[in-house]
Design an enzyme around this catalytic site. Structure first.
Site, PDB file in Angstrom:
ATOM      1  N   SER A   7       0.928  -1.128  -0.113  1.00 16.97           N
ATOM      2  CA  SER A   7      -0.095  -0.075   0.077  1.00 16.97           C
ATOM      3  C   SER A   7       0.795   1.141   0.022  1.00 16.97           C
ATOM      4  O   SER A   7       2.027   1.264   0.367  1.00 16.97           O
ATOM      5  CB  SER A   7      -1.038   0.104   1.203  1.00 16.97           C
ATOM      6  N   TYR A  40      -1.985   0.821  10.854  1.00 16.14           N
ATOM      7  CA  TYR A  40      -2.012   0.195   9.255  1.00 16.14           C
ATOM      8  C   TYR A  40      -0.969   0.343   8.522  1.00 16.14           C
ATOM      9  O   TYR A  40      -0.222  -0.619   7.741  1.00 16.14           O
ATOM     10  CB  TYR A  40      -3.337   0.827   8.595  1.00 16.14           C
TER      11      TYR A  40
END
Length: 252
Positions: free
Chosen positions: A137, A150
């Site tokens: 990501s 995250y």
């Protein structure tokens, strides 16, 4: 379970029950791969496997026993592994963080990736031209408020990928990472905000064209189908509207 034609190029896609994983399984099947669709939700992957002529394997990547079962189903040879299983849970600042959410994110995005890779690596080496594609990501490259758990997990995905490439430098296995930015899927934001539809929709509010799961699947398929001597180390992919993690053009 669909029988595996012989000979056939094979691929494993984890987290294949929805979003990027399901789209990738479809793209790889269209490219001629027999796809092992792996995910916790057995009913969904069964339907997907029937649709694309693949094999459904119920698998929780955080469970060693479950991953071992996946490896036993795949067998001795594997061409492509797409480590897609992952997720974000919560968006609280560090001062209000939930330790269980952080553990879940590390378990699935890092430990799960390690366990699946470790279990399937011998089969990837055995083909003489294996490929590992980890779905990271842009959160693995920059911090933002409310995202520490995250971003820490996805930084882990990135560093594991880099380390694995160094460790496998003399083996016939390519190691790659794709790092998507803003991708609008049915579940990612909804899961992150514990089913709060308003918060999930606000992530994409005013963005005319966020990326779709199929955009990422298309890029993944391109990466893994390059010639065996070509390694796309990392591909950062964002919608045009997202200049950076914190700078997004929103209409209206």
């Amino acid at each position: 379970m669909t029988s595996l034609p012989t000979p056939s190029r094979t691929a494993v896609v984890t987290g294949a029950s929805s979003g990027i994983g399901a789209a990738t399984a479809r793209r790889l099947a269209a490219a001629g791969y027999h796809v092992y669709c792996a995910a916790r939700r057995g009913d969904r992957i069964a339907d997907l496997a029937d649709e694309i002529g693949g094999t459904a394997v119920a698998c929780d990547v955080t469970s060693e026993e479950s991953v071992a079962h996946l490896a036993s189903v795949v067998g001795d040879r594997l061409d492509v592994l797409v480590n897609n299983a992952g997720g974000a849970f919560g968006a609280a600042p560090v001062a209000e963080a939930d330790g269980d959410d952080w553990r879940r994110m590390y378990e699935v995005n890092v430990i799960g990736l390690m366990q699946v890779t470790k279990a399937l690596l011998p089969a990837l080496v055995a083909t003489g031209a294996g490929a590992i594609l980890n779905v990271g990501s842009t959160a693995g490259r920059i911090a933002y408020e409310g995202g520490a758990g995250y971003t820490a997990a996805k930084h882990g995905t990135q560093v594991v990928t880099e380390t694995l490439r160094l460790e496998l430098w003399d083996q016939p296995v390519r190691v790659m990472e794709i790092a998507p930015g803003m991708v609008k899927t049915d579940e990612f934001a909804l899961v992150r905000f514990e089913g709060d539809r308003a918060k999930a929709d606000a992530v994409y509010a005013g963005v005319a064209a966020p990326l779709t799961a199929d955009d990422i699947a298309d890029a993944i398929t391109w990466m893994v189908t390059r010639p065996p001597h070509v390694n796309v180390d990392e591909l950062v992919i964002r919608p045009r509207a997202q200049a950076a993690q914190h700078k997004v053009h929103r209409e209206g």
